[in-house]
Design a protein around this motif. Structure first.
Motif, short mmCIF file in Angstrom:
data_model
loop_
_atom_site.label_atom_id
_atom_site.label_comp_id
_atom_site.label_asym_id
_atom_site.label_seq_id
_atom_site.Cartn_x
_atom_site.Cartn_y
_atom_site.Cartn_z
N TYR A 1 4.28 1.61 -8.77
CA TYR A 1 3.10 0.76 -8.98
C TYR A 1 3.53 -0.67 -9.34
CZ TYR A 1 -0.04 4.85 -9.05
OH TYR A 1 -0.78 5.97 -8.73
N ASP B 1 1.02 7.11 -6.27
CA ASP B 1 -0.06 8.11 -6.39
C ASP B 1 0.49 9.54 -6.31
OD1 ASP B 1 -2.01 6.17 -6.60
OD2 ASP B 1 -2.61 6.26 -4.49
N ASN C 1 2.12 1.79 -3.50
CA ASN C 1 1.02 2.36 -4.32
C ASN C 1 0.81 3.83 -3.99
OD1 ASN C 1 -0.14 0.52 -6.21
ND2 ASN C 1 -0.98 -0.69 -4.53
N ASN D 1 -3.95 1.14 -11.51
CA ASN D 1 -2.96 2.23 -11.50
C ASN D 1 -2.01 2.15 -12.69
OD1 ASN D 1 -3.94 3.36 -9.12
ND2 ASN D 1 -2.60 2.14 -7.81
N ALA E 1 4.62 -2.45 -6.24
CA ALA E 1 3.45 -2.82 -5.43
C ALA E 1 2.77 -4.05 -6.00
CB ALA E 1 2.47 -1.65 -5.37
N TYR F 1 -6.10 -3.23 -7.74
CA TYR F 1 -5.77 -1.81 -7.59
C TYR F 1 -4.49 -1.46 -8.35
CZ TYR F 1 -4.96 2.69 -5.29
OH TYR F 1 -4.75 4.02 -5.05
N SER F 2 -3.49 -2.34 -8.27
CA SER F 2 -2.23 -2.10 -8.98
C SER F 2 -2.44 -2.12 -10.48
CB SER F 2 -1.18 -3.15 -8.58
OG SER F 2 -0.83 -3.01 -7.22
N SER G 1 0.83 -1.21 0.00
CA SER G 1 0.00 0.00 0.00
C SER G 1 0.87 1.26 0.00
CB SER G 1 -0.96 0.00 1.19
OG SER G 1 -0.27 0.08 2.41
#
Length: 298
Positions: free
Chosen positions: A259, A244, A240, A281, A262, A277-278, A237
């Motif tokens: 990313y 961000d 990530n 991204n 992660a 989620y990765s 996290s």
């Protein structure tokens, strides 16, 4: 059932085996409380293995026996476990139904520790539904009890949750206030996992405030502690989150680097939500770079 507790977080299959053996022995001895505890432990093992229906069947058997023999603490524990099961399925009305039943018992028996825990769980359900005022009410109630019984770990935990509420409401000064209170307690108690989690939350608040240097500082601290502990959830996290920050600054090459790191950790741990989620991204970065061929891969 002591063997179940020892093995449950290490080898779920062995936990299930020993819980079943405990059930067999309890039934031979006519030890109803032991049978109920065994059914509850079998349910927990099934829940850990993702077998929700089997878990619920065993929880309900445990609940029936605990109710029959009038062992209220056992009933409240099983009701809480059933609530947790429905929470994992995002069935929030059923979750609240069982949490409130458990809460009624812990209030009646003056079990302050479990009452505080259940109030926090109820707050989490309202948070997930976007009912932030209700969530805050239950978190604050939980905090009051935890402070009264000097449950430092519990205090630190609920302070973070209160901070999250204020973060959602964009009241960033209040969120930082509560996060820093939690951080101080975790530092006092030496709870490094707690420290890593709070540092990550503080980083997110600074990211929301567009204070990117501070955000990176806290995310990197969180990652460093998580790496020391091999706490892969926060490692991933944090990476990530660092990605961000770079994405917000249009530093796409750096964002892509973090990313990708992660994603690697999430794949190692088979964290499906983290992997999704990765992927999102990475796809977003490739789109922003105009690399539509690679974007389609994610």
């Amino acid at each position: 059932n002591k063997l179940y507790t020892e093995y449950q977080s290490i080898v779920p299959s062995k936990a299930l085996k020993y819980a079943k053996q405990a059930l067999e022995l309890s039934e031979k001895l006519g030890f109803q409380r032991g049978s109920a505890s065994s059914y509850n432990n079998i349910g927990r093992a099934h829940f850990q293995n993702g077998k929700s229906n089997d878990a619920l069947d065993n929880y309900l058997k445990a609940l029936e026996i605990f109710n029959d023999i009038g062992f209220k603490k056992g009933s409240s524990i099983v009701l809480g476990n059933i609530g947790q099961l429905f929470y994992s399925q995002a069935n929030y009305p059923k979750t609240l139904e069982y949490y409130f039943q458990a809460l009624a018992i812990t209030n009646e028996t003056n079990d302050e520790q479990r009452t505080a825990s259940l109030l926090g769980n109820i707050g989490a359900v309202y948070y997930q539904q976007g009912y932030y005022a209700k969530a805050l009410k239950y978190y604050l109630h939980s905090l009051t009890i935890r402070e009264a019984i000097e449950d430092k770990q519990g205090i630190a935990y609920v302070l973070v949750n209160i901070g999250v509420i204020y973060d959602e409401q964009k009241n960033y000064s209040k969120s930082l206030e509560y996060y820093n209170k939690s951080l101080r307690i975790n530092q006092e108690t030496g709870d490094k996992k707690g420290i890593a989690n709070v540092l990550s939350n503080i980083g997110e608040t600074y990211n929301n405030l567009k204070e990117y240097v501070k955000a990176l500082e806290y995310f990197q601290k969180a990652f460093s502690i998580a790496t020391e502990l091999d706490y892969k959830q926060v490692m991933a996290s944090s990476l990530n989150n660092i990605g961000d920050v770079y994405k917000k600054q249009n530093k796409y090459a750096k964002a892509l680097e973090y990313y990708s790191k992660a994603l690697f950790i999430n794949q190692q741990t088979s964290d499906k939500a983290g992997i999704t989620y990765s992927y999102h991204n990475l796809g977003d970065i490739y789109m922003k770079n105009g690399d539509f061929e690679n974007a389609l891969l994610y």
